[in-house]
Design a protein around this motif. Structure first.
Motif, PDB file in Angstrom:
ATOM      1  N   GLU A 264       0.828  -1.207   0.000  1.00 53.45           N
ATOM      2  CA  GLU A 264       0.000   0.000   0.000  1.00 53.45           C
ATOM      3  C   GLU A 264       0.863   1.259   0.000  1.00 53.45           C
ATOM      4  O   GLU A 264       0.488   2.270  -0.592  1.00 53.45           O
ATOM      5  CB  GLU A 264      -0.917  -0.015   1.222  1.00 53.45           C
ATOM      6  N   LEU A 265       2.034   1.204   0.656  1.00 54.13           N
ATOM      7  CA  LEU A 265       2.945   2.350   0.667  1.00 54.13           C
ATOM      8  C   LEU A 265       3.896   2.337  -0.518  1.00 54.13           C
ATOM      9  O   LEU A 265       4.658   3.297  -0.707  1.00 54.13           O
ATOM     10  CB  LEU A 265       3.747   2.357   1.972  1.00 54.13           C
ATOM     11  N   GLY A 266       3.916   1.269  -1.287  1.00 57.78           N
ATOM     12  CA  GLY A 266       4.789   1.196  -2.452  1.00 57.78           C
ATOM     13  C   GLY A 266       6.243   1.093  -2.090  1.00 57.78           C
ATOM     14  O   GLY A 266       7.101   1.614  -2.811  1.00 57.78           O
ATOM     15  N   ALA A 267       6.525   0.423  -0.993  1.00 58.26           N
ATOM     16  CA  ALA A 267       7.906   0.292  -0.526  1.00 58.26           C
ATOM     17  C   ALA A 267       8.155  -1.159  -0.136  1.00 58.26           C
ATOM     18  O   ALA A 267       7.215  -1.897   0.199  1.00 58.26           O
ATOM     19  CB  ALA A 267       8.162   1.217   0.659  1.00 58.26           C
ATOM     20  N   PRO A 268       9.421  -1.587  -0.136  1.00 59.87           N
ATOM     21  CA  PRO A 268       9.712  -2.969   0.248  1.00 59.87           C
ATOM     22  C   PRO A 268       9.556  -3.173   1.747  1.00 59.87           C
ATOM     23  O   PRO A 268       9.711  -2.243   2.543  1.00 59.87           O
ATOM     24  CB  PRO A 268      11.170  -3.160  -0.194  1.00 59.87           C
ATOM     25  N   ARG A 371      -5.041   5.996   7.024  1.00 64.25           N
ATOM     26  CA  ARG A 371      -3.776   6.397   7.632  1.00 64.25           C
ATOM     27  C   ARG A 371      -2.608   6.172   6.674  1.00 64.25           C
ATOM     28  O   ARG A 371      -1.717   6.999   6.542  1.00 64.25           O
ATOM     29  CB  ARG A 371      -3.541   5.614   8.924  1.00 64.25           C
ATOM     30  N   LEU A 372      -2.619   5.034   6.004  1.00 63.78           N
ATOM     31  CA  LEU A 372      -1.545   4.747   5.054  1.00 63.78           C
ATOM     32  C   LEU A 372      -1.571   5.732   3.890  1.00 63.78           C
ATOM     33  O   LEU A 372      -0.509   6.227   3.459  1.00 63.78           O
ATOM     34  CB  LEU A 372      -1.688   3.314   4.537  1.00 63.78           C
ATOM     35  N   GLU A 373      -2.748   6.017   3.361  1.00 63.66           N
ATOM     36  CA  GLU A 373      -2.839   6.960   2.251  1.00 63.66           C
ATOM     37  C   GLU A 373      -2.398   8.349   2.686  1.00 63.66           C
ATOM     38  O   GLU A 373      -1.706   9.055   1.937  1.00 63.66           O
ATOM     39  CB  GLU A 373      -4.274   6.991   1.727  1.00 63.66           C
ATOM     40  N   ASP A 374      -2.776   8.761   3.899  1.00 58.22           N
ATOM     41  CA  ASP A 374      -2.373  10.070   4.401  1.00 58.22           C
ATOM     42  C   ASP A 374      -0.860  10.133   4.606  1.00 58.22           C
ATOM     43  O   ASP A 374      -0.212  11.133   4.281  1.00 58.22           O
ATOM     44  CB  ASP A 374      -3.116  10.357   5.710  1.00 58.22           C
ATOM     45  N   PHE A 375      -0.282   9.053   5.149  1.00 61.58           N
ATOM     46  CA  PHE A 375       1.159   9.001   5.368  1.00 61.58           C
ATOM     47  C   PHE A 375       1.906   9.103   4.042  1.00 61.58           C
ATOM     48  O   PHE A 375       2.870   9.861   3.901  1.00 61.58           O
ATOM     49  CB  PHE A 375       1.525   7.705   6.089  1.00 61.58           C
ATOM     50  N   ALA A 376       1.473   8.352   3.051  1.00 61.19           N
ATOM     51  CA  ALA A 376       2.140   8.371   1.752  1.00 61.19           C
ATOM     52  C   ALA A 376       1.991   9.726   1.080  1.00 61.19           C
ATOM     53  O   ALA A 376       2.941  10.234   0.453  1.00 61.19           O
ATOM     54  CB  ALA A 376       1.563   7.266   0.865  1.00 61.19           C
ATOM     55  N   ALA A 377       0.797  10.342   1.190  1.00 61.50           N
ATOM     56  CA  ALA A 377       0.579  11.634   0.545  1.00 61.50           C
ATOM     57  C   ALA A 377       1.453  12.721   1.169  1.00 61.50           C
ATOM     58  O   ALA A 377       2.060  13.531   0.459  1.00 61.50           O
ATOM     59  CB  ALA A 377      -0.901  12.020   0.647  1.00 61.50           C
ATOM     60  N   ARG A 378       1.550  12.765   2.495  1.00 62.18           N
ATOM     61  CA  ARG A 378       2.364  13.779   3.155  1.00 62.18           C
ATOM     62  C   ARG A 378       3.843  13.555   2.892  1.00 62.18           C
ATOM     63  O   ARG A 378       4.603  14.512   2.720  1.00 62.18           O
ATOM     64  CB  ARG A 378       2.070  13.775   4.653  1.00 62.18           C
ATOM     65  N   SER A 379       4.265  12.309   2.877  1.00 68.97           N
ATOM     66  CA  SER A 379       5.667  12.023   2.576  1.00 68.97           C
ATOM     67  C   SER A 379       6.026  12.461   1.157  1.00 68.97           C
ATOM     68  O   SER A 379       7.080  13.041   0.917  1.00 68.97           O
ATOM     69  CB  SER A 379       5.943  10.533   2.760  1.00 68.97           C
ATOM     70  N   ALA A 380       5.111  12.203   0.212  1.00 67.10           N
ATOM     71  CA  ALA A 380       5.360  12.618  -1.167  1.00 67.10           C
ATOM     72  C   ALA A 380       5.341  14.135  -1.294  1.00 67.10           C
ATOM     73  O   ALA A 380       6.127  14.713  -2.065  1.00 67.10           O
ATOM     74  CB  ALA A 380       4.317  11.995  -2.089  1.00 67.10           C
TER      75      ALA A 380
END
Length: 450
Positions: A264-268, A371-380
């Motif tokens: 979901e985060l697109g990371a290993p 939460r995962l989508e919010d985390f990924a969006a803010r990190s990006a």
């Protein structure tokens, strides 16, 4: 969403709810079925008049006539008295008496269901006898009337024939009298013949019943057995459970499983901690595998800061402790506060002297998708790549209170806010910059991956 992911989310996430909604109906059905008294059926087979039915409508007419007779309250009441039953005859007729046609024919079965095979036989026999008496009694009355008409017609015919013979040898004087008597008998004879013809036609159209098989009880109880009832209850509970689980998942979507969180985060996935006690034997192997994966990340992003940030704000405190312990165990400097990252410059366009940090997401094995989508969006949005995911499972036994060393600044802040002078220990501080949900970031002290 793939089928296996949907299955994992709905079934894997709410297996306890599905199991509960299956178990409760099964228990209720088993309890209800085990407390129900067995019911037995008696069947009698009858032949309606008319022989073979030429149409389905004709066969239905015969069956409906028989059903109307055997379910009439008066006949049912007499049959219930004969069988020693009490209650409402109308309700008994609706629930326990049935008429079934055999194919497209005038052969019908009358079935009665009670709690005793002997009572079922008695009630069925009484209903069949009353129906036969009603149907065949009218035909017997027609036969009696037909015999009486035949006798009367024979008498009138004999009298007329005698007068005709007498007329042949009579003298001229009485001829007129004989002819008048013969003429008076003709209307009487014609009326009697008409009555016989009408009676024969009416008798042929009336129903009659012939008994083919006496009422007999079936050896096995009828109705749905306990295994079938339990199976139906389990199926209904399963469908209900799946529906409720799908509804809950649609309202609050959650990602379950370490590999799905990483995807979901697109990371290993760099590692998984089976316990929050990183010094235990259970965590030793997991920390070793995480250290090996982190070493590869360190080679790729040499010279950049490494942040271990929690996906959920409630894990900030444990994230700080885990970052320090993992730094000690792996030998790689891991930061956990955004204040340790380079400052984000404003809209004037000046470039930072420091390179952007890289982020390792710390997430539970079950986490909210939002939460995962919010985390990924803010990190990006910050331009901080998420280079890996570290998952952990927090058990109830591992939910210990985390205590942090007291600094002079923390003691002063605590004393100012609460008046307490306790300088021994302090709960983990909650900084405004401890997660990706903040907007203010200060310049850090330079910490890089060695």
């Amino acid at each position: 969403m793939r089928i296996d992911e949907a299955f994992r989310r709905v079934v894997g996430g709410y297996w306890w709810l599905i199991g509960l909604l299956v178990l409760l109906p099964v228990i209720a059905a088993a309890s209800y079925g085990s407390h129900q008294a067995p019911r037995y059926q008696a069947v009698a087979r009858l032949q309606m008049s008319g022989g073979l039915a030429s149409t389905n409508v004709q066969a239905d007419a015969a069956t409906q006539w028989l059903q109307g007779v055997v379910t009439s309250p008066n006949l049912v009441q007499k049959a219930m008295v004969a069988g020693g039953l009490t209650g409402d005859p109308t309700a008994f007729a609706l629930e326990s008496v049935a008429v079934n046609r055999i194919g497209v024919s005038t052969v019908n079965e009358v079935s009665v269901v009670t709690d005793s095979p002997d009572r079922s036989v008695v009630v069925a026999s009484s209903l069949v006898d009353q129906a036969m008496s009603m149907a065949n009694g009218t035909r017997e009355s027609d036969a009696t009337k037909m015999d009486a008409l035949n006798k009367e017609i024979a008498q009138v015919t004999a009298s007329r024939d005698a007068l005709i013979k007498e007329l042949a040898t009579a003298k001229p004087g009485p001829v007129l009298s004989l002819q008048a008597r013969i003429a008076s008998m003709e209307p009487i004879l014609a009326d009697l013949l008409r009555q016989r013809s009408d009676l024969a036609l009416a008798s042929s159209s009336r129903s009659s019943i012939g008994l083919i098989d006496q009422a007999r009880a079936l050896p096995d109880p009828v109705g749905i057995g306990v295994p079938q009832m339990v199976a139906l209850a389990a199926l209904a509970g399963l469908l209900l459970g799946l529906g409720v689980a799908a509804l809950l998942e649609a309202v609050r979507p959650r990602v379950r499983g370490r590999s799905w969180v990483a995807a979901e985060l697109g990371a290993p996935l760099l590692g998984h901690l089976p316990t929050t006690d990183l010094t235990s034997r259970a965590a030793a192997r997991a920390v070793s595998e995480f250290g090996a994966s982190l070493a590869m990340i360190a080679r790729r992003f040499r010279g950049q800061s490494l942040l271990l940030l929690p996906v959920e704000p409630r894990d900030r405190a444990w994230c700080g402790r885990a970052a320090e312990e993992l730094s000690t165990l792996t030998g790689i400097q891991i930061d956990h506060r955004l204040s340790d990252a380079p400052e984000i410059v404003g809209l004037h366009g000046a470039d930072s002297e420091e390179e952007s940090p890289v982020v390792v997401a710390l997430a539970r094995t079950v986490v909210s998708q939002r939460r995962l989508e919010d985390f990924a969006a803010r990190s990006a949005a910050m331009g901080w790549p998420v280079v890996g995911v570290l998952t952990f499972r927090r058990r109830w036994s591992n939910r210990v209170s985390i205590r942090w060393p007291v600094t002079t600044r923390d003691t002063a802040a605590a004393g100012k806010g609460s008046g307490s002078r306790d300088s021994a220990t302090l709960n983990a501080p909650t900084h405004a910059s401890d997660s990706l949900e903040t907007g203010a970031i200060t310049r850090p002290k330079a910490r890089r991956i060695p």
